[in-house]
Design a protein around this motif. Structure first.
Motif, PDB file in Angstrom:
ATOM      1  N   GLY A  56     -39.703 -15.336  61.078  1.00  0.00           N
ATOM      2  CA  GLY A  56     -40.438 -16.578  60.884  1.00  0.00           C
ATOM      3  C   GLY A  56     -41.783 -16.445  60.201  1.00  0.00           C
ATOM      4  N   ILE A  57     -42.456 -15.313  60.387  1.00  0.00           N
ATOM      5  CA  ILE A  57     -43.819 -15.232  59.879  1.00  0.00           C
ATOM      6  C   ILE A  57     -44.061 -13.925  59.130  1.00  0.00           C
ATOM      7  N   LEU A  58     -45.098 -13.969  58.307  1.00  0.00           N
ATOM      8  CA  LEU A  58     -45.600 -12.765  57.651  1.00  0.00           C
ATOM      9  C   LEU A  58     -46.888 -12.408  58.394  1.00  0.00           C
ATOM     10  N   ALA A  59     -46.794 -11.413  59.259  1.00  0.00           N
ATOM     11  CA  ALA A  59     -47.847 -11.181  60.247  1.00  0.00           C
ATOM     12  C   ALA A  59     -49.219 -10.918  59.628  1.00  0.00           C
ATOM     13  N   SER A  60     -49.277 -10.158  58.540  1.00  0.00           N
ATOM     14  CA  SER A  60     -50.599  -9.794  58.029  1.00  0.00           C
ATOM     15  C   SER A  60     -51.137 -10.816  57.032  1.00  0.00           C
ATOM     16  N   GLN A  61     -50.329 -11.809  56.702  1.00  0.00           N
ATOM     17  CA  GLN A  61     -50.778 -12.816  55.736  1.00  0.00           C
ATOM     18  C   GLN A  61     -51.475 -13.970  56.464  1.00  0.00           C
ATOM     19  N   LEU A 111     -63.990 -17.092  70.816  1.00  0.00           N
ATOM     20  CA  LEU A 111     -63.025 -17.797  71.647  1.00  0.00           C
ATOM     21  C   LEU A 111     -63.648 -18.211  72.970  1.00  0.00           C
ATOM     22  N   VAL A 146     -64.329 -12.138  67.524  1.00  0.00           N
ATOM     23  CA  VAL A 146     -63.416 -13.192  67.937  1.00  0.00           C
ATOM     24  C   VAL A 146     -63.488 -13.443  69.432  1.00  0.00           C
ATOM     25  N   PHE A 170     -45.711 -14.264  45.261  1.00  0.00           N
ATOM     26  CA  PHE A 170     -45.618 -14.552  46.689  1.00  0.00           C
ATOM     27  C   PHE A 170     -44.341 -13.957  47.279  1.00  0.00           C
ATOM     28  N   PRO A 181     -57.720  -8.550  68.394  1.00  0.00           N
ATOM     29  CA  PRO A 181     -58.321  -9.425  67.382  1.00  0.00           C
ATOM     30  C   PRO A 181     -57.767 -10.835  67.549  1.00  0.00           C
ATOM     31  N   GLY A 182     -58.616 -11.793  67.713  1.00  0.00           N
ATOM     32  CA  GLY A 182     -58.153 -13.168  67.816  1.00  0.00           C
ATOM     33  C   GLY A 182     -57.930 -13.648  69.232  1.00  0.00           C
ATOM     34  N   GLU A 221     -43.831  -7.286  52.835  1.00  0.00           N
ATOM     35  CA  GLU A 221     -44.349  -7.382  54.194  1.00  0.00           C
ATOM     36  C   GLU A 221     -43.235  -7.452  55.227  1.00  0.00           C
ATOM     37  N   SER A 222     -42.253  -8.309  55.016  1.00  0.00           N
ATOM     38  CA  SER A 222     -41.166  -8.457  55.982  1.00  0.00           C
ATOM     39  C   SER A 222     -39.913  -8.919  55.261  1.00  0.00           C
ATOM     40  N   GLU A 267     -64.099  -6.958  64.555  1.00  0.00           N
ATOM     41  CA  GLU A 267     -63.433  -8.257  64.567  1.00  0.00           C
ATOM     42  C   GLU A 267     -63.100  -8.676  66.005  1.00  0.00           C
ATOM     43  N   GLN A 268     -62.627  -7.719  66.782  1.00  0.00           N
ATOM     44  CA  GLN A 268     -62.312  -8.021  68.178  1.00  0.00           C
ATOM     45  C   GLN A 268     -63.521  -8.567  68.905  1.00  0.00           C
ATOM     46  N   ALA A 304     -50.686 -18.782  53.774  1.00  0.00           N
ATOM     47  CA  ALA A 304     -49.623 -18.106  53.028  1.00  0.00           C
ATOM     48  C   ALA A 304     -48.313 -18.221  53.789  1.00  0.00           C
ATOM     49  N   THR A 316     -41.171 -13.313  64.966  1.00  0.00           N
ATOM     50  CA  THR A 316     -41.933 -12.204  64.402  1.00  0.00           C
ATOM     51  C   THR A 316     -41.156 -11.502  63.297  1.00  0.00           C
ATOM     52  N   ARG A 317     -39.834 -11.484  63.418  1.00  0.00           N
ATOM     53  CA  ARG A 317     -39.041 -10.821  62.388  1.00  0.00           C
ATOM     54  C   ARG A 317     -38.651 -11.772  61.260  1.00  0.00           C
ATOM     55  N   THR A 352     -36.996  -9.345  56.337  1.00  0.00           N
ATOM     56  CA  THR A 352     -36.210 -10.295  57.125  1.00  0.00           C
ATOM     57  C   THR A 352     -36.787 -11.703  57.029  1.00  0.00           C
ATOM     58  N   ALA A 353     -38.111 -11.791  57.151  1.00  0.00           N
ATOM     59  CA  ALA A 353     -38.734 -13.107  57.072  1.00  0.00           C
ATOM     60  C   ALA A 353     -38.573 -13.680  55.663  1.00  0.00           C
TER      61      ALA A 353
END
Lengths: 365, 514
Positions: free
Chosen positions: B348-353, A350, A346, A214, B20-21, A221-222, A342-343, B357, B345-346, A224-225
């Motif tokens: 706090g979160i993992l955008a694609s997960q 919605l 969704v 993980f 999306p979403g 992925e990030s 997907e767009q 997760a 966004t930088r 910073t996060a």
């Protein structure tokens, strides 16, 4: 269903596209694509080809896993090549020098190979973590150093022995060899094929079921996060590269412990780079990499078969190159198509829930 | 510039844009008269930003048309929009700190007037128009926030914009600077410039706008006349329900110390003035300690140093009696600190997960996410269940916990982050701008959760640029200026104006802020 489409469609498209490209190349050079295809398919049933494909596939698989571990964290370990060659060389020297009971002897050789691979990658890892040196640059350089180091190690006045025209390390006694599964005239399957499969399983488990996996994916992925989430970026860089190096250290072992029993000047090279292509082909997924590795090995063997019927073997290189390129492109095309789908999905969903919410709000007020 | 006699400078008709979403924009209509300040209000996630990006050519609408001066146009990129006389000043400035004011303005626009005398004269003219008084040869890094904003406005004017989109221009300003900005806008309006003004702050919108368009959940709700509408009515148009207030009712402050920071220092990498100097603060259980300050005065550094993301050069951080001065970020989290970062966004979160997760981030070593053990096995089923709990308790609007975090609107992402950081019974919550870029509905929800946690005895360190939020939620306020805590204020008596003065250092120890 949707999942199957996103996962399987792109590589299928890519292979079809690469095959078409090769067909065109063959037609231009005046050969029949159909003959080539027939030869490529029928060769699998002949002699030891099938077993050979699985054996090379296992080697490519281990190399690609090593690359994929780095890719998860956006680290590009180009040094698999140097790591596996140096590891195989040192493991062969250690294995040839020791006299140990069976199993233990083999295990020691495997552990030595993994440790050497890890240590060699560890240099790049430390440089990256503490000095910010790009792992791409340092591992390329370490590849060259490894070549020099190997040449030194197997000199007759270091650890090597002169065997005819060739220089090699002292042969490993049968107690240190990894027994394979014999298919008689069909060839002998390396015992390390099983180890490769276990490595794939371990890779999957590590990535999806453990905290380390993980943290690895989060860092990729990030960064910073991940840092804000308490992941130590420096530690992750080191562990990921060292682990990648340890796996890379095993790349040379199927052949060393199942066929050659010594490291020689002419021991095969280039598996590290093949591993990069196969990891790309398999999208870093353990099953995808397995299929990619088998496909690559199949194409390799086809080169020989094609040569026998007078079709230029270079066609295989065209196929391999175009299949990697088209896999990358095909995934992008399918990704965009799926995004649009997907767009629409969704948006419709919605709209329904928004209507339901409005109704609920009315009831609540 | 060809100006026709058309009634509207900019007219958007039937704009629809899907992601999306989310359906970000659903058949939106917006008409802006020439020479007016037109405000665009709506919750975040309502689709304001998307609409403005479409108008500025950064995104293409799925349906609908854009007209400029009565002509239908199609923008493929921002350069098309600029050519049509539309400019945008982003909420986050896009300036190169190491270049001068003039260089920043000319960067990419060298072809217009060159970089010589003609360009300098034009810049001087525009500087007078927007009231920028600094030397164009000054480095941007030496400028304050308000001046940087003026440079941004000059940038778009220099490129020939007659219609300027201002995305939340007041978010980074203190009240006094907001007044100055509004004076500038009024003068420029008289010169015939048109403004599209995006803001959450309804009092400001009413003060400056000539007309208001409200959008909610991607649809235009209607227009309002700022002369007759009240802030409450506006907010109700935006949310479709009652206006929330950040005020906390009864004091729940106890005398049990949770966080004690002493002599905290952080050296700058360049060896310049330290980023943090001699920070002392104490947060008690049940207390919300608010830190006020103009952005860039060390709030980010303070939070990241307390979290262990940056290494303090001196000082101690003690949490509930345990010295954490040398602990890693994960150890600090495990000791019971929840952390809502300022930039979700930088950080706090993992955008694609998927959402579940994201629930694991920061909790990867603890139950319910982790089963522990040598391998650190993850319990994905438990993580999923707990994510579903957060989704339900914090009203995160999502089709399921399996969608990637990027599919959620900003407000819902933030609710997920706040929910996650309040999980596992933290003793201290560090909340950096917890409701920034969040719609009014989500804002009320987050405030309510903070209040509930505070009542349970949670200590909260709150950093916010929204002074109403800060005054409303805090039990104690400290003012931060140039890396030091320079003043205390009592939220019961202090006004946003007093705080603003103290934040800019203009306050000379006057009454309310001492």
């Amino acid at each position: 269903m949707r999942r199957i489409r996103t996962v399987l469609l792109p590589p299928a498209l890519a292979i079809v596209f690469a095959a078409l490209l090769c067909a065109v190349a063959l037609l231009i050079s005046g050969d029949s694509p159909l003959t080539a295809l027939r030869v490529m398919i029928t060769q699998v049933g002949e002699g030891t080809t099938a077993v050979d494909i699985v054996n090379s596939g296992a080697v490519y698989y281990i190399a690609a896993l090593a690359v994929a571990i780095g890719f998860q964290m956006k680290l590009f370990n180009i040094g698999i090549e140097g790591q596996y060659r140096l590891a195989a060389c040192v493991a062969a020297i250690v294995g040839g020098a020791l006299v140990l009971p069976p199993v233990v002897h083999t295990l020691v050789i495997i552990v030595v190979a993994a440790v050497v691979g890890a240590a060699w990658a560890g240099i790049a890892a430390l440089l990256k973590a503490y000095r910010g040196v790009s792992e791409v640059i340092s591992t390329i350089m370490l590849n060259f150093i490894a070549t020099g180091l190997i040449a030194f190690l197997i000199k007759p006045d270091s650890f090597g022995v002169l065997q005819g025209n060739n220089i090699s390390t002292a042969p490993i006694e049968p107690s240190g060899q990894f027994p394979g599964i014999s298919f008689g005239s069909g060839g002998t399957l390396f015992g390390m094929v099983g180890v490769a499969a276990l490595l794939g399983l371990g890779y999957w488990f590590l990535l999806n079921r453990t905290r380390f996996g993980f943290e690895l994916k989060a860092s990729g992925e990030s960064p910073t996060a991940a840092t804000a989430g308490g992941v130590d970026a420096r530690r992750m860089v080191i562990i990921a590269l060292v682990l990648s190096g340890a796996v890379a250290g095993l790349v040379g072992l199927p052949e060393l412990l199942g066929r050659d029993f010594a490291y020689t000047l002419t021991s095969p090279q280039g598996y590290g780079f093949t591993g990069i292509a196969v990891a790309l082909l398999g999208r870093n997924h353990p099953l995808g990499i397995a299929l990619g590795a088998l496909l690559w090995a199949f194409l390799d063997k086809s080169a020989l078969a094609l040569d026998n019927v007078g079709v230029p073997r270079e066609i295989v290189l065209i196929m391999q190159g175009s299949v990697v390129l088209s896999v990358v492109i095909a995934y992008e095309i399918v990704r965009r198509y799926e995004l649009a789908a997907e767009q629409r999905r969704v948006a419709a969903q919605l709209r329904d829930t928004a209507a339901a919410e409005k109704a609920a709000e009315k009831v609540a007020s | 510039m060809a100006t026709s006699a058309a009634e509207y400078a900019v007219e958007l008709t039937g704009i629809t844009k899907r992601f999306p979403g989310v359906v970000a924009n659903d058949d939106i209509h917006l008409a802006v008269r020439r020479g007016e300040v037109h405000a665009l209000c709506g919750e975040n996630g309502a689709g304001k930003s998307t609409l403005m990006k479409i108008l500025y050519g950064m995104q293409q609408p799925d349906e609908g048309t854009i007209s400029v001066d009565g002509h239908v146009v199609r923008f493929r990129s921002p350069s098309d929009a600029i050519r049509a006389g539309i400019g945008m000043v982003h909420q986050h400035f896009m300036l190169a700190d190491n270049l001068t004011v003039a260089e920043n303005i000319l960067l990419g626009a060298e072809a217009m007037l060159g970089i010589g005398g003609a360009a300098r004269r034009r810049i001087a003219e525009l500087a007078a128009t927007v009231g920028l008084e600094v030397d164009p040869r000054a480095l941007v890094e030496r400028l304050g926030v308000a001046d940087r904003q003026r440079v941004e406005i000059i940038k778009v004017l220099y490129r020939g914009a007659r219609t300027v989109i201002l995305d939340e221009p007041t978010a980074v300003l203190v009240p006094q600077e907001v007044d100055e900005l509004f004076d500038t806008l009024r003068t420029m309006r008289a010169d015939g410039f048109t403004f599209l003004f995006i803001s959450h702050k309804l009092d400001e919108v009413r003060a400056i706008a000539d007309s208001i368009t409200v959008i909610r959940r991607g649809m235009s709700v209607g227009t309002a006349d700022p002369a007759s509408v009240t802030s409450r009515q506006l907010a109700e148009m935006m949310v479709g329900s009652e206006l929330p207030s950040p005020e906390t009712r009864d004091s729940t402050v106890t005398d049990r110390e949770v966080l004690r920071v002493e002599g905290l220092e952080l050296q700058a990498e360049s060896g310049a003035r330290p980023l943090l100097a001699g920070i002392d603060l104490v947060v008690h259980a049940g207390e919300v300690l608010g830190i006020a300050g103009v952005e860039g005065n060390g709030q980010t550094e303070l939070v990241e140093t307390i979290m262990g993301i940056r290494r303090a050069s001196a000082g101690t951080v003690v949490l509930a009696g345990t010295d954490l001065s040398h602990a890693s970020t994960l150890e600090r989290r495990e000791a019971g600190i929840g952390y809502v970062p300022e930039d979700r966004t930088r950080h706090g979160i993992l955008a694609s997960q998927p959402l579940w997760a994201n629930r694991m981030l920061g909790y990867q070593s603890r139950p319910p996410v982790s089963r522990g053990g040598l391998l650190g096995l993850l319990d994905r089923a438990a993580a999923r269940r707990d994510t579903e709990r957060i989704v339900a308790e914090f009203d995160v609007r999502t089709p399921s916990v399996d969608v990637p975090a990027a599919a959620l609107s900003g407000g819902n992402q933030q609710k997920l982050v706040v929910g996650r950081e309040l999980s596992g019974d933290p003793v201290l919550l560090i909340a950096s701008h917890p409701t920034r870029g969040v719609d009014v509905g989500a804002q009320a929800g987050i405030w309510e959760e903070l209040r509930k946690a505070r009542a349970r005895g949670l200590a909260v360190l709150l950093i916010s640029a929204d002074l109403d939020e800060l005054i409303g939620l805090s039990d104690t306020i400290k003012v931060m200026l140039r890396g030091a805590l320079v003043a205390d204020a009592d939220p019961a008596t202090v006004t946003p104006e007093d705080l603003g003065a103290a934040m800019t250092g203009a306050d000379d120890g006057r009454g309310a802020v001492a």
